[in-house]
Scaffold this motif. Structure first.
Motif, mmCIF file in Angstrom:
data_model
loop_
_atom_site.group_PDB
_atom_site.id
_atom_site.type_symbol
_atom_site.label_atom_id
_atom_site.label_comp_id
_atom_site.label_asym_id
_atom_site.label_seq_id
_atom_site.Cartn_x
_atom_site.Cartn_y
_atom_site.Cartn_z
ATOM 1 N N SER A 1 0.818 -1.218 0.000
ATOM 2 C CA SER A 1 0.000 0.000 0.000
ATOM 3 C C SER A 1 0.848 1.262 0.000
ATOM 4 O O SER A 1 0.442 2.290 -0.546
ATOM 5 C CB SER A 1 -0.958 0.006 1.196
ATOM 6 N N GLU A 2 2.032 1.199 0.607
ATOM 7 C CA GLU A 2 2.909 2.371 0.677
ATOM 8 C C GLU A 2 3.916 2.437 -0.467
ATOM 9 O O GLU A 2 4.585 3.462 -0.645
ATOM 10 C CB GLU A 2 3.658 2.380 2.011
ATOM 11 N N ALA A 3 4.032 1.368 -1.214
ATOM 12 C CA ALA A 3 4.982 1.354 -2.329
ATOM 13 C C ALA A 3 4.484 2.250 -3.460
ATOM 14 O O ALA A 3 3.336 2.164 -3.873
ATOM 15 C CB ALA A 3 5.178 -0.071 -2.829
ATOM 16 N N ARG A 4 5.362 3.107 -3.963
ATOM 17 C CA ARG A 4 5.016 3.990 -5.066
ATOM 18 C C ARG A 4 5.811 3.597 -6.302
ATOM 19 O O ARG A 4 6.897 3.025 -6.191
ATOM 20 C CB ARG A 4 5.308 5.446 -4.709
ATOM 21 N N VAL A 5 5.262 3.928 -7.462
ATOM 22 C CA VAL A 5 5.970 3.616 -8.706
ATOM 23 C C VAL A 5 7.349 4.250 -8.702
ATOM 24 O O VAL A 5 8.340 3.626 -9.111
ATOM 25 C CB VAL A 5 5.147 4.081 -9.927
ATOM 26 N N ILE A 6 7.454 5.489 -8.225
ATOM 27 C CA ILE A 6 8.759 6.159 -8.229
ATOM 28 C C ILE A 6 9.748 5.454 -7.300
ATOM 29 O O ILE A 6 10.960 5.420 -7.561
ATOM 30 C CB ILE A 6 8.616 7.664 -7.857
ATOM 31 N N ASP A 7 9.246 4.855 -6.217
ATOM 32 C CA ASP A 7 10.126 4.082 -5.329
ATOM 33 C C ASP A 7 10.677 2.861 -6.049
ATOM 34 O O ASP A 7 11.852 2.496 -5.902
ATOM 35 C CB ASP A 7 9.365 3.639 -4.079
ATOM 36 N N ILE A 8 9.810 2.228 -6.811
ATOM 37 C CA ILE A 8 10.200 1.014 -7.540
ATOM 38 C C ILE A 8 11.212 1.348 -8.630
ATOM 39 O O ILE A 8 12.236 0.665 -8.786
ATOM 40 C CB ILE A 8 8.954 0.327 -8.135
ATOM 41 N N THR A 9 10.949 2.401 -9.392
ATOM 42 C CA THR A 9 11.869 2.760 -10.479
ATOM 43 C C THR A 9 13.205 3.257 -9.938
ATOM 44 O O THR A 9 14.254 2.979 -10.522
ATOM 45 C CB THR A 9 11.238 3.818 -11.395
ATOM 46 N N THR A 10 13.175 3.951 -8.824
ATOM 47 C CA THR A 10 14.432 4.394 -8.214
ATOM 48 C C THR A 10 15.256 3.197 -7.773
ATOM 49 O O THR A 10 16.474 3.133 -7.995
ATOM 50 C CB THR A 10 14.157 5.310 -7.007
ATOM 51 N N GLU A 11 14.593 2.225 -7.143
ATOM 52 C CA GLU A 11 15.273 1.006 -6.716
ATOM 53 C C GLU A 11 15.883 0.263 -7.893
ATOM 54 O O GLU A 11 16.985 -0.306 -7.794
ATOM 55 C CB GLU A 11 14.282 0.093 -5.987
ATOM 56 N N ALA A 12 15.166 0.284 -9.035
ATOM 57 C CA ALA A 12 15.624 -0.429 -10.230
ATOM 58 C C ALA A 12 16.619 0.364 -11.050
ATOM 59 O O ALA A 12 17.242 -0.182 -11.968
ATOM 60 C CB ALA A 12 14.421 -0.795 -11.100
ATOM 61 N N GLY A 13 16.770 1.662 -10.745
ATOM 62 C CA GLY A 13 17.645 2.508 -11.543
ATOM 63 C C GLY A 13 17.058 2.831 -12.906
ATOM 64 O O GLY A 13 17.790 3.016 -13.890
ATOM 65 N N LYS A 14 15.729 2.916 -12.967
ATOM 66 C CA LYS A 14 15.024 3.213 -14.216
ATOM 67 C C LYS A 14 14.180 4.467 -14.047
ATOM 68 O O LYS A 14 13.927 4.917 -12.927
ATOM 69 C CB LYS A 14 14.113 2.032 -14.616
ATOM 70 N N SER A 15 13.724 5.009 -15.149
ATOM 71 C CA SER A 15 12.857 6.179 -15.101
ATOM 72 C C SER A 15 11.407 5.742 -14.932
ATOM 73 O O SER A 15 11.045 4.611 -15.250
ATOM 74 C CB SER A 15 12.989 7.005 -16.378
ATOM 75 N N VAL A 16 10.582 6.654 -14.433
ATOM 76 C CA VAL A 16 9.159 6.361 -14.292
ATOM 77 C C VAL A 16 8.551 6.054 -15.655
ATOM 78 O O VAL A 16 7.696 5.174 -15.792
ATOM 79 C CB VAL A 16 8.433 7.535 -13.615
ATOM 80 N N GLY A 17 9.008 6.768 -16.679
ATOM 81 C CA GLY A 17 8.494 6.525 -18.021
ATOM 82 C C GLY A 17 8.733 5.103 -18.487
ATOM 83 O O GLY A 17 7.870 4.502 -19.144
ATOM 84 N N VAL A 18 9.887 4.547 -18.140
ATOM 85 C CA VAL A 18 10.197 3.171 -18.514
ATOM 86 C C VAL A 18 9.212 2.209 -17.863
ATOM 87 O O VAL A 18 8.769 1.233 -18.480
ATOM 88 C CB VAL A 18 11.643 2.820 -18.116
ATOM 89 N N PHE A 19 8.863 2.479 -16.615
ATOM 90 C CA PHE A 19 7.912 1.609 -15.907
ATOM 91 C C PHE A 19 6.638 1.427 -16.720
ATOM 92 O O PHE A 19 6.147 0.308 -16.880
ATOM 93 C CB PHE A 19 7.570 2.210 -14.542
ATOM 94 N N TYR A 20 6.118 2.540 -17.257
ATOM 95 C CA TYR A 20 4.833 2.480 -17.960
ATOM 96 C C TYR A 20 4.943 1.881 -19.362
ATOM 97 O O TYR A 20 3.928 1.691 -20.030
ATOM 98 C CB TYR A 20 4.195 3.864 -17.987
ATOM 99 N N ASN A 21 6.151 1.571 -19.782
ATOM 100 C CA ASN A 21 6.305 0.799 -21.014
ATOM 101 C C ASN A 21 5.987 -0.679 -20.781
ATOM 102 O O ASN A 21 5.734 -1.419 -21.738
ATOM 103 C CB ASN A 21 7.742 0.909 -21.544
ATOM 104 N N TYR A 22 5.993 -1.091 -19.502
ATOM 105 C CA TYR A 22 5.821 -2.507 -19.184
ATOM 106 C C TYR A 22 4.578 -2.797 -18.345
ATOM 107 O O TYR A 22 4.036 -3.900 -18.423
ATOM 108 C CB TYR A 22 7.069 -3.020 -18.447
ATOM 109 N N PHE A 23 4.152 -1.825 -17.550
ATOM 110 C CA PHE A 23 3.012 -2.033 -16.659
ATOM 111 C C PHE A 23 2.135 -0.783 -16.641
ATOM 112 O O PHE A 23 2.640 0.337 -16.663
ATOM 113 C CB PHE A 23 3.491 -2.334 -15.229
ATOM 114 N N THR A 24 0.822 -1.004 -16.580
ATOM 115 C CA THR A 24 -0.090 0.151 -16.536
ATOM 116 C C THR A 24 -0.073 0.825 -15.173
ATOM 117 O O THR A 24 -0.278 2.026 -15.060
ATOM 118 C CB THR A 24 -1.522 -0.281 -16.878
#
Length: 221
Positions: A41-64
């Motif tokens: 519930s507290e996990a944010r997309v930006i937290d995930i992309t930061t952890e992965a070393g990717k941009s938020v934009g990249v995230f939305y290329n793979y997941f809605t």
């Protein structure tokens, strides 16, 4: 007990390129780490992309959204459980040994994916669609257990027990026991169990719940 391959779910489609698969994998691994630390519930997309070393934009290329990411990760748990389950041999082996192998597969796979599965429990509290999703995902295992109970009943074992309700009870025991010990940190006064303790306990309860006959019944499996 044998698995019913006809009801096995189809694996999710993978990206077509190695780079795409690598990026998707990095996002999923990062999500596991973030969910493990702060919860779904507290996990944010930006937290995930930061952890992965990717941009938020990249995230939305793979997941809605993060819900789709979580479903993809749970699908991976499901596929791994079925793959490991395919190695369980039945044949003329003792029923308890088969059950113990099935329990071993589920416990160890759940253990390896515990942060992801904790996310499903949390997601179900805020997103009702996850309740139905988790029910559907567990349905093949319930069907397998129920079908095996019906086969046992042909040999006079577990008389009078409703196969579907009993399968639901066994599945719920497995799910919540794993959640309590692998996610919540155990019960009051004890924070962990060994793999052997957990597997033996679940296997014996499952076996003893089914392999019994009414007084005077005869026949063998």
């Amino acid at each position: 007990m044998s698995s019913d391959s006809a009801i096995r779910p189809v694996a999710a489609e993978q990206p077509s390129t190695q780079r795409g698969r690598s990026t998707r994998r990095a996002l999923m691994d990062a999500a596991r780490e973030v969910i493990s630390r702060v919860g779904y519930s507290e996990a944010r997309v930006i937290d995930i992309t930061t952890e992965a070393g990717k941009s938020v934009g990249v995230f939305y290329n793979y997941f809605t959204d993060k819900a789709e990411l979580l479903r993809t990760m749970v699908d991976e748990f499901r596929d791994e459980a079925y793959t490991r389950g395919d190695t369980v041999e039945t044949g003329d082996r003792a029923p308890y040994d088969v059950i113990r192998d099935i329990v071993t597969v589920y416990w160890t796979t759940y253990r390896d994916h515990a942060p992801v599965l904790s996310g499903v429990f949390q997601a179900a509290q805020i997103d009702p669609t996850f309740v139905e999703y988790w029910r559907d995902l567990r349905a093949p295992a319930r069907t397998m257990i129920a079908n095996n109970i019906r086969r046992l009943q042909k040999h006079e074992y577990s008389p009078g027990m409703d196969p579907d309700i009993t399968a639901s009870a066994i599945g719920a025991m497995m799910d919540y026991f794993c959640y309590v010990w692998l996610v919540e940190g155990g019960e009051t006064g004890r924070s962990s169990v060994t793999d052997e303790e957990a597997i033996d306990t679940l296997a014996r309860i499952w076996f003893n719940a089914l392999w019994w006959k009414s007084e005077g019944a005869h026949g063998t499996t």
